[in-house]
Write a protein that holds these residues in place. Structure first.
Motif, PDB file in Angstrom:
ATOM      1  N   SER A 126       0.848  -1.192   0.000  1.00 45.34           N
ATOM      2  CA  SER A 126       0.000   0.000   0.000  1.00 45.34           C
ATOM      3  C   SER A 126       0.878   1.235   0.000  1.00 45.34           C
ATOM      4  CB  SER A 126      -0.911   0.013   1.236  1.00 45.34           C
ATOM      5  OG  SER A 126      -1.617   1.234   1.332  1.00 45.34           O
ATOM      6  N   SER A 127       0.380   2.304  -0.582  1.00 44.29           N
ATOM      7  CA  SER A 127       1.103   3.576  -0.520  1.00 44.29           C
ATOM      8  C   SER A 127       0.897   4.256   0.832  1.00 44.29           C
ATOM      9  CB  SER A 127       0.638   4.507  -1.647  1.00 44.29           C
ATOM     10  OG  SER A 127      -0.746   4.814  -1.519  1.00 44.29           O
ATOM     11  N   LEU A 128      -0.082   3.793   1.609  1.00 45.38           N
ATOM     12  CA  LEU A 128      -0.370   4.371   2.920  1.00 45.38           C
ATOM     13  C   LEU A 128       0.168   3.454   4.013  1.00 45.38           C
ATOM     14  CD1 LEU A 128      -4.023   5.634   2.309  1.00 45.38           C
ATOM     15  CD2 LEU A 128      -1.879   6.916   2.162  1.00 45.38           C
ATOM     16  N   MET A 129       1.084   3.984   4.828  1.00 45.96           N
ATOM     17  CA  MET A 129       1.764   3.155   5.827  1.00 45.96           C
ATOM     18  C   MET A 129       0.886   2.797   7.016  1.00 45.96           C
ATOM     19  SD  MET A 129       5.654   4.676   5.753  1.00 45.96           S
ATOM     20  CE  MET A 129       5.316   6.327   5.177  1.00 45.96           C
ATOM     21  N   MET A 130      -0.118   3.612   7.328  1.00 43.17           N
ATOM     22  CA  MET A 130      -1.062   3.304   8.411  1.00 43.17           C
ATOM     23  C   MET A 130      -0.310   2.908   9.677  1.00 43.17           C
ATOM     24  SD  MET A 130      -3.811   4.003   6.755  1.00 43.17           S
ATOM     25  CE  MET A 130      -5.172   3.423   7.729  1.00 43.17           C
ATOM     26  N   ILE A 131       0.442   3.835  10.226  1.00 41.97           N
ATOM     27  CA  ILE A 131       1.378   3.564  11.317  1.00 41.97           C
ATOM     28  C   ILE A 131       0.662   3.609  12.673  1.00 41.97           C
ATOM     29  CG2 ILE A 131       3.482   4.339  12.463  1.00 41.97           C
ATOM     30  CD1 ILE A 131       4.288   5.624   9.784  1.00 41.97           C
ATOM     31  N   PRO A 132       0.669   2.519  13.438  1.00 46.02           N
ATOM     32  CA  PRO A 132       0.094   2.559  14.792  1.00 46.02           C
ATOM     33  C   PRO A 132       0.865   3.540  15.676  1.00 46.02           C
ATOM     34  CG  PRO A 132       0.386   0.290  14.046  1.00 46.02           C
ATOM     35  CD  PRO A 132       1.122   1.157  13.075  1.00 46.02           C
ATOM     36  N   SER A 133       0.132   4.323  16.461  1.00 45.72           N
ATOM     37  CA  SER A 133       0.771   5.309  17.343  1.00 45.72           C
ATOM     38  C   SER A 133       0.984   4.775  18.750  1.00 45.72           C
ATOM     39  CB  SER A 133      -0.101   6.567  17.426  1.00 45.72           C
ATOM     40  OG  SER A 133      -1.303   6.288  18.144  1.00 45.72           O
ATOM     41  N   PHE A 134       0.275   3.687  19.114  1.00 44.61           N
ATOM     42  CA  PHE A 134       0.254   3.144  20.461  1.00 44.61           C
ATOM     43  C   PHE A 134      -0.250   4.176  21.469  1.00 44.61           C
ATOM     44  CE2 PHE A 134       3.197   0.516  18.111  1.00 44.61           C
ATOM     45  CZ  PHE A 134       2.722  -0.750  18.403  1.00 44.61           C
ATOM     46  N   ILE A 135      -1.085   5.081  20.964  1.00 44.18           N
ATOM     47  CA  ILE A 135      -1.718   6.094  21.812  1.00 44.18           C
ATOM     48  C   ILE A 135      -3.229   5.933  21.699  1.00 44.18           C
ATOM     49  CG2 ILE A 135      -2.189   8.570  22.046  1.00 44.18           C
ATOM     50  CD1 ILE A 135       0.708   9.076  21.278  1.00 44.18           C
TER      51      ILE A 135
END
Length: 451
Positions: A62-71
Motif C-alpha cells: 500500500s502507498s499508505l503506511m497506516m502507522i500505529p501510534s500506540f496512543i
C-alpha cells in the motif's frame, strides 16, 4: 496593475485567429497536460483511499503506511502538571512548557523557536541530535517528561520511541534514517546530565489529541486530525481488531493511526507534477503531498508557468522574466492569484503586461482548485474510515491545522474544501464538525506526555 482574483473572471476575453478564446486555450493546455480539477473522479478516489487504508492496516502492499501510534484517546491525562514539549515541524523546531487544566485547556509558556535542523543544509546524525538537546536546555529542568511531536514518517514502538522511515519536506539529514529519534535525543540529554522519558508522536496524531482535549465537553462520536501546512497528513482512531498487521494488540482496544496520507499514490500526476517531482530530493515519494501542500504549490505553479511560457502564452518580456526566476514561493503565487500581491511580488515587475498577469492567474488558479478537491477527498476518506458520524447529535470531530489550509486565498480555498467535503458526505448522512485548535501540535504533544 489590474485586479486579480475573482475580478479576472470578468476581464475581456481575447480571441485568436481561429476564434478560440484565450480562456479555452489555457484550459485545454492544462487538461492536455493532466491538470483538471473538475475532471477528478471523487468517488473513485474515495474508493482508492479506502482500499489503500485497509491494505496498510493489513500489512499488504500500500502507498499508505497506516502507522500505529500506540496512543489511545481514552487514557487519563494528568492535569496541572508541567510537561516539556518539543515540536519538530516542516519548517521550524519549537519548544515550550505546557500544562493542561481540568477543563482540557492548555497553558503554554517558555515558548521558543528556531529553524528545523536540516532545512538549511545537510547535517550528520550526531549534530542533528545535539541541536535538539541544546535547544531544550533552557527548559529541560521543568519536567521529567518530554512530549515530542515529530512530523515525519516514523515507525512508532510500543514504548513510544520512533524509528525514522524516511525524510519528507526536503529535510537533509540522511544519516538519521533508520535511527531511533527518542533514543538519540535522550542520549544527548544524558551527556548533559539530564535523564528523562520521552513520548514521540506524529504531529497529526498530536492534532487529533488536541481536538479531543479541546472538545472534551462535546458529544463527538470519533476524532480525526488533519494538517495542511508545509506538508500534509491525516490521523484517525481505529479499532485494534482492524489493525491485523500486528498480533500484539488488545482486540477490544482503540488506537490512533498515523495514515501518512501525503504518500497516497491513487491520484494520477500531471505532466507538471512529474516535472517538479523530478527536481525534489525525494523523487517518487509523497506525490500526494506535493499536489496539495505549501512546500510545493508555488513550485508547482512555477512549473506550469515555465511550460506555458515555452508554449507561447506570454509576451517575450514576461517569458524571459519567468525563465530567469530560480523558483516561485507559494506565498508570492497565492498572494498574486488571490488578488493581494505585495509590492515585492515578482508579478509586479513591469515585464508583465495586464494580459500576462491575467493569463498567469488563469493558469495557476487550477493548481489550487485541484488541491482543494484532493484535500476534501482526503478528509472525507478519514471521516468515513472512522465508521462514525451517523447520529447528527454526535458528529465526527475533525481538528484541522496548518497555514496552507487557513491562509490560502486562491480559488476560495477553505470554502471550496468545505463545499467539496459536504458534497461527498452529506448524501451519505455523515455528520462532522471542523474545528480549529491553535497550537495543536504543541498541545497534543503535551497531552501525550501527560498520559
Amino acid at each position: 496593475m489590474t485586479k486579480q482574483g475573482n475580478d479576472v473572471e470578468n476581464a475581456p476575453i481575447a480571441i485568436n485567429d481561429e476564434g478560440e478564446t484565450m480562456h479555452d486555450r489555457e484550459e485545454l493546455f492544462l487538461k492536455e497536460n493532466g491538470l483538471d480539477a473538475d475532471g477528478i473522479d471523487r468517488e473513485a478516489l474515495l474508493t482508492s483511499f479506502a482500499d489503500e487504508m485497509n491494505a496498510g492496516l493489513a500489512g499488504r502492499a500500500s502507498s499508505l503506511m497506516m502507522i500505529p501510534s500506540f496512543i489511545s484517546i481514552d487514557r487519563p491525562v494528568k492535569t496541572e502538571t508541567p510537561v516539556v514539549v518539543l515540536d519538530a515541524g516542516g519548517t521550524n523546531l519549537r519548544a515550550a512548557v505546557v500544562s493542561i487544566d481540568g477543563t482540557g485547556q492548555a497553558r503554554i509558556g517558555s515558548f521558543s523557536k528556531r529553524a528545523m535542523p536540516g532545512t538549511q543544509g545537510a547535517l550528520g546524525a550526531e549534530a542533528f541530535f545535539d541541536a535538539f538537546a541544546e535547544f531544550l536546555m533552557p527548559i529541560i529542568a521543568e519536567s521529567e517528561s518530554i512530549g515530542f511531536c515529530f512530523s515525519y514518517p516514523a515507525e512508532i514502538t510500543p514504548a513510544c520511541d520512533a524509528r525514522l522511515i524516511r525524510w519528507s519536506k526536503q529535510i537533509e539529514v540522511p544519516a538519521v534514517v533508520g535511527q531511533m529519534i527518542g533514543s538519540g535525543l535522550l542520549r544527548h540529554l544524558a551527556q548533559r546530565g539530564y535523564e528523562r522519558r520521552v513520548v514521540i508522536l506524529n504531529d497529526t496524531v498530536a492534532t487529533l489529541l488536541a481536538g479531543k482535549s479541546a472538545g472534551v465537553a462535546k458529544p463527538y462520536s470519533a476524532y480525526v486530525g488533519f494538517i495542511l501546512g508545509t506538508g500534509t497528513n491525516t490521523a484517525y482512531v481505529e479499532r485494534n481488531d482492524r489493525i491485523t498487521k500486528r498480533a500484539d494488540l488488545d482486540p477490544s482496544g482503540l488506537m490512533v493511526i498515523n495514515v501518512e496520507s501525503g504518500a497516497f499514490r491513487g491520484v494520477r500526476q500531471s505532466a507538471f507534477d512529474v516535472t517538479m517531482d523530478a527536481q525534489t530530493i525525494d523523487c517518487g515519494h509523497y506525490t500526494f503531498e506535493k499536489m496539495i501542500s505549501g512546500a510545493y504549490l508555488g513550485w508547482l505553479g512555477f512549473t506550469v508557468l515555465c511550460a506555458a511560457a515555452q508554449a507561447g502564452f506570454f509576451t517575450a518580456a514576461a517569458a524571459e522574466r519567468i525563465a530567469a526566476w530560480p523558483t516561485l514561493s507559494n506565498k508570492h503565487l497565492d498572494d498574486f492569484c488571490g488578488g493581494r500581491p505585495t509590492p515585492d511580488n515578482p508579478f509586479q515587475d513591469t515585464a508583465f503586461s495586464t494580459d500576462d498577469r491575467e493569463t498567469a492567474v488563469r493558469l495557476c488558479t487550477p493548481v489550487y482548485a485541484r488541491a482543494a478537491v484532493l484535500t476534501a477527498v482526503n478528509l472525507a476518506s478519514a471521516i468515513l474510515k472512522t465508521g462514525a458520524g451517523h447520529d447528527p447529535a454526535r458528529p465526527v470531530c475533525v481538528n484541522v491545522d496548518g497555514s496552507t489550509y487557513y491562509r490560502t486565498l486562491t480559488a476560495d480555498f477553505p470554502q471550496r474544501v468545505q463545499r467539496e467535503l459536504a458534497a461527498l458526505l452529506k448524501p451519505r448522512g455523515i455528520a462532522y464538525e471542523l474545528i480549529r485548535v491553535d497550537e495543536s501540535p504543541v498541545i497534543g504533544a503535551a497531552v501525550a506526555g501527560l498520559m
